[in-house]
Scaffold this motif. Structure first.
Motif, PDB file in Angstrom:
ATOM      1  N   SER A 241       0.823  -0.826  -0.332  1.00 54.62           N
ATOM      2  CA  SER A 241       0.078   0.255   0.372  1.00 54.62           C
ATOM      3  C   SER A 241       0.878   1.230   0.544  1.00 54.62           C
ATOM      4  CB  SER A 241      -0.653   0.310   1.375  1.00 54.62           C
ATOM      5  OG  SER A 241      -0.334  -0.183   2.208  1.00 54.62           O
ATOM      6  N   TYR A 242       2.531   0.856   0.662  1.00 49.04           N
ATOM      7  CA  TYR A 242       2.952   2.260   0.472  1.00 49.04           C
ATOM      8  C   TYR A 242       3.529   1.737  -1.088  1.00 49.04           C
ATOM      9  CZ  TYR A 242       3.534   2.766   5.475  1.00 49.04           C
ATOM     10  OH  TYR A 242       3.055   3.291   6.690  1.00 49.04           O
ATOM     11  N   PRO A 243       4.542   3.276  -1.350  1.00 51.61           N
ATOM     12  CA  PRO A 243       4.372   3.427  -3.061  1.00 51.61           C
ATOM     13  C   PRO A 243       5.668   2.157  -3.346  1.00 51.61           C
ATOM     14  CG  PRO A 243       4.357   6.014  -2.144  1.00 51.61           C
ATOM     15  CD  PRO A 243       4.259   4.703  -0.886  1.00 51.61           C
ATOM     16  N   LYS A 244       6.110   2.013  -3.737  1.00 52.52           N
ATOM     17  CA  LYS A 244       7.319   0.588  -4.457  1.00 52.52           C
ATOM     18  C   LYS A 244       8.330   2.477  -4.063  1.00 52.52           C
ATOM     19  CE  LYS A 244       9.485  -0.950  -8.298  1.00 52.52           C
ATOM     20  NZ  LYS A 244       9.630  -1.638  -8.887  1.00 52.52           N
ATOM     21  N   GLY A 245       8.946   1.588  -3.729  1.00 53.87           N
ATOM     22  CA  GLY A 245      10.565   2.624  -3.235  1.00 53.87           C
ATOM     23  C   GLY A 245      10.830   3.054  -2.431  1.00 53.87           C
ATOM     24  N   MET A 246       9.596   2.425  -1.468  1.00 54.01           N
ATOM     25  CA  MET A 246       9.994   2.948   0.275  1.00 54.01           C
ATOM     26  C   MET A 246       9.906   1.144   0.967  1.00 54.01           C
ATOM     27  SD  MET A 246       7.396   5.882   0.839  1.00 54.01           S
ATOM     28  CE  MET A 246       7.828   8.333  -0.318  1.00 54.01           C
ATOM     29  N   ASP A 247       9.672   0.072   0.596  1.00 49.92           N
ATOM     30  CA  ASP A 247       9.847  -1.226   1.117  1.00 49.92           C
ATOM     31  C   ASP A 247      11.112  -0.653   2.506  1.00 49.92           C
ATOM     32  OD1 ASP A 247       8.514  -0.627  -2.037  1.00 49.92           O
ATOM     33  OD2 ASP A 247       9.251  -2.901  -2.440  1.00 49.92           O
ATOM     34  N   LEU A 248      10.203  -1.805   3.353  1.00 49.39           N
ATOM     35  CA  LEU A 248      10.523  -2.278   4.082  1.00 49.39           C
ATOM     36  C   LEU A 248      10.936  -3.513   4.638  1.00 49.39           C
ATOM     37  CD1 LEU A 248       9.903   1.405   6.406  1.00 49.39           C
ATOM     38  CD2 LEU A 248      12.742   0.542   5.172  1.00 49.39           C
ATOM     39  N   GLU A 249      11.855  -4.320   4.960  1.00 47.88           N
ATOM     40  CA  GLU A 249      11.418  -6.158   4.945  1.00 47.88           C
ATOM     41  C   GLU A 249      12.542  -5.653   6.570  1.00 47.88           C
ATOM     42  OE1 GLU A 249      10.553  -8.285   1.483  1.00 47.88           O
ATOM     43  OE2 GLU A 249      12.418  -6.865   1.407  1.00 47.88           O
ATOM     44  N   ILE A 250      12.406  -6.535   7.536  1.00 45.91           N
ATOM     45  CA  ILE A 250      12.816  -7.299   8.998  1.00 45.91           C
ATOM     46  C   ILE A 250      12.238  -8.507   8.847  1.00 45.91           C
ATOM     47  CG2 ILE A 250      12.686  -6.526  11.501  1.00 45.91           C
ATOM     48  CD1 ILE A 250      11.481  -3.660  10.830  1.00 45.91           C
TER      49      ILE A 250
ATOM     50  N   THR B 188       0.379   2.988  -6.845  1.00 47.23           N
ATOM     51  CA  THR B 188       0.321   2.609  -7.504  1.00 47.23           C
ATOM     52  C   THR B 188       1.568   3.677  -7.936  1.00 47.23           C
ATOM     53  OG1 THR B 188      -1.095   3.979  -8.213  1.00 47.23           O
ATOM     54  CG2 THR B 188      -1.696   2.019  -8.752  1.00 47.23           C
ATOM     55  N   PHE B 189       2.648   4.333  -6.946  1.00 56.88           N
ATOM     56  CA  PHE B 189       3.071   5.131  -7.181  1.00 56.88           C
ATOM     57  C   PHE B 189       4.721   4.561  -7.159  1.00 56.88           C
ATOM     58  CE2 PHE B 189       5.703   8.577  -5.964  1.00 56.88           C
ATOM     59  CZ  PHE B 189       5.544  10.043  -7.167  1.00 56.88           C
ATOM     60  N   ASN B 190       5.614   5.283  -8.377  1.00 56.37           N
ATOM     61  CA  ASN B 190       6.998   4.979  -7.819  1.00 56.37           C
ATOM     62  C   ASN B 190       7.392   5.715  -7.663  1.00 56.37           C
ATOM     63  OD1 ASN B 190       8.801   3.334  -8.339  1.00 56.37           O
ATOM     64  ND2 ASN B 190       9.401   3.330  -9.809  1.00 56.37           N
ATOM     65  N   VAL B 191       8.459   5.764  -6.116  1.00 59.53           N
ATOM     66  CA  VAL B 191       9.937   6.793  -6.155  1.00 59.53           C
ATOM     67  C   VAL B 191      11.350   5.710  -5.698  1.00 59.53           C
ATOM     68  CG1 VAL B 191       8.584   8.331  -5.147  1.00 59.53           C
ATOM     69  CG2 VAL B 191       9.138   6.476  -3.689  1.00 59.53           C
ATOM     70  N   SER B 192      11.434   4.372  -6.411  1.00 61.66           N
ATOM     71  CA  SER B 192      12.058   3.631  -6.575  1.00 61.66           C
ATOM     72  C   SER B 192      12.238   4.013  -7.957  1.00 61.66           C
ATOM     73  CB  SER B 192      11.687   1.720  -6.845  1.00 61.66           C
ATOM     74  OG  SER B 192      13.145   0.855  -7.246  1.00 61.66           O
TER      75      SER B 192
ATOM     76  N   PHE C 213       1.442  12.616  -4.954  1.00 62.62           N
ATOM     77  CA  PHE C 213       1.383  10.725  -5.371  1.00 62.62           C
ATOM     78  C   PHE C 213      -0.402  11.200  -6.150  1.00 62.62           C
ATOM     79  CE2 PHE C 213       4.079   8.667  -2.038  1.00 62.62           C
ATOM     80  CZ  PHE C 213       5.735   8.655  -2.494  1.00 62.62           C
ATOM     81  N   LEU C 214      -0.568  11.294  -5.815  1.00 56.01           N
ATOM     82  CA  LEU C 214      -2.348  11.159  -5.932  1.00 56.01           C
ATOM     83  C   LEU C 214      -1.941  12.241  -7.146  1.00 56.01           C
ATOM     84  CD1 LEU C 214      -4.360  12.110  -2.567  1.00 56.01           C
ATOM     85  CD2 LEU C 214      -3.907  10.127  -4.068  1.00 56.01           C
ATOM     86  N   ASN C 215      -1.352  13.148  -7.531  1.00 53.69           N
ATOM     87  CA  ASN C 215      -1.455  13.942  -8.536  1.00 53.69           C
ATOM     88  C   ASN C 215      -1.091  12.859 -10.205  1.00 53.69           C
ATOM     89  OD1 ASN C 215      -2.398  16.222  -7.851  1.00 53.69           O
ATOM     90  ND2 ASN C 215      -1.247  17.187  -7.842  1.00 53.69           N
ATOM     91  N   TYR C 216       0.185  12.296  -9.391  1.00 50.68           N
ATOM     92  CA  TYR C 216       0.707  11.355 -10.675  1.00 50.68           C
ATOM     93  C   TYR C 216       0.129  10.438 -10.409  1.00 50.68           C
ATOM     94  CZ  TYR C 216       4.406   8.087 -11.919  1.00 50.68           C
ATOM     95  OH  TYR C 216       4.751   6.581 -12.817  1.00 50.68           O
ATOM     96  N   THR C 217      -0.891   9.565  -9.637  1.00 47.20           N
ATOM     97  CA  THR C 217      -1.822   8.208 -10.087  1.00 47.20           C
ATOM     98  C   THR C 217      -2.566   8.865 -11.136  1.00 47.20           C
ATOM     99  OG1 THR C 217      -2.705   8.545  -7.868  1.00 47.20           O
ATOM    100  CG2 THR C 217      -0.646   7.291  -8.227  1.00 47.20           C
ATOM    101  N   THR C 218      -3.041   9.718 -10.600  1.00 48.97           N
ATOM    102  CA  THR C 218      -4.743  10.182 -11.032  1.00 48.97           C
ATOM    103  C   THR C 218      -4.433  10.624 -12.534  1.00 48.97           C
ATOM    104  OG1 THR C 218      -4.997  12.268 -10.238  1.00 48.97           O
ATOM    105  CG2 THR C 218      -5.696  10.486  -9.413  1.00 48.97           C
ATOM    106  N   HIS C 219      -3.198  11.217 -13.381  1.00 48.84           N
ATOM    107  CA  HIS C 219      -2.734  12.100 -14.144  1.00 48.84           C
ATOM    108  C   HIS C 219      -1.868  11.576 -15.828  1.00 48.84           C
ATOM    109  CE1 HIS C 219      -4.120  15.174 -11.877  1.00 48.84           C
ATOM    110  NE2 HIS C 219      -4.907  16.033 -13.169  1.00 48.84           N
TER     111      HIS C 219
END
Length: 232
Positions: free
Chosen positions: A134-143, A189-193, A226-232
């Motif tokens: 649910s977080y944007p791709k590129g904010m992935d955290l795994e522990i 759907t947003f990507n910051v990776s 993010f919302l602007n990116y995902t809707t345009h």
């Protein structure tokens, strides 16, 4: 033993955007933003760059040392082996996996997730914010803990599992206790990776927009973007 070991995977021979880790944003290497955000977490930790033993990745080792960050160099292709060997060398008990193409990793979220993981007292084997995303791709955290990594290193055989470290864990929910941390809205759907030139341009604009006033700007600061990116 190091209680919390954060391992950042990075190498320069990326297929789609070679050398991306050292590409400058506001005069600073992209990977430096990842380093600085992780150095800001409040949980006591050891931060290590896990890069390959390819000669070209010596530049990444130099960058890590300039940030007073340790470096481990291992297999370029078998990233699981590299990750495992790094965890052994630095004696990590709780392991955090970060990839070097994530310059907007969220330190406050990592602190919260580490707190949840430690409070579970071993009841959680794998905690992430990725499954489901649910977080944007590129904010992935795994522990995960060292026991879970040891099992993964012994049993993972599929090439995809060797390249991406954790698939064996989340592909086997019958073997591991898996917990996911969701965001309050779906921004998956947003990507910051950063994998392509277009990704780099997008992330650069966000860093240029927010970093001068707030170097550790948070996800909620960027929600409108993010919302602007995902809707345009």
């Amino acid at each position: 033993m190091t209680r919390v070991l954060i391992l950042i995977q990075a190498r320069l021979r990326s297929q789609r955007l070679p050398g991306k880790a050292l590409k400058p944003i506001l005069g600073k290497a992209m990977l430096s933003y990842t380093f600085e955000r992780l150095q800001a977490i409040q949980t006591p930790h050891k931060l290590v760059l896990a890069t390959s033993d390819s000669p070209c990745d010596r530049a990444l080792e130099t960058l890590a040392h300039s940030h007073n960050i340790s470096c481990f160099r291992g297999s370029e292709k078998n990233v699981l082996e590299r990750f495992y060997q790094a965890s052994q060398q630095f004696c990590g008990e709780i392991l955090v996996r970060i990839t070097g193409d994530c310059p907007l990793v969220q330190p406050s979220l990592l602190d919260r997730m580490l707190s949840d993981f430690m409070k579970s007292k071993g009841q959680i084997d794998y905690l992430s914010n990725v499954h489901p995303r649910s977080y944007p791709k590129g904010m992935d955290l795994e522990i995960f803990n060292s026991k879970t990594l040891n099992q993964t290193y012994i049993h993972a055989k599929d090439p995809y599992e060797l390249e991406h470290v954790t698939p064996y864990i989340y592909r086997n929910p019958h073997l591991f206790s898996i917990v996911n941390i969701p965001y309050h809205r779906d921004l998956s759907t947003f990507n910051v990776s950063v994998d392509t030139p277009e990704d780099f341009q997008r992330v650069s604009k966000l860093i240029e927009k927010y970093t001068p006033s707030d170097p550790l700007f948070e996800l909620d600061t960027m929600e409108e973007d993010f919302l602007n990116y995902t809707t345009h």
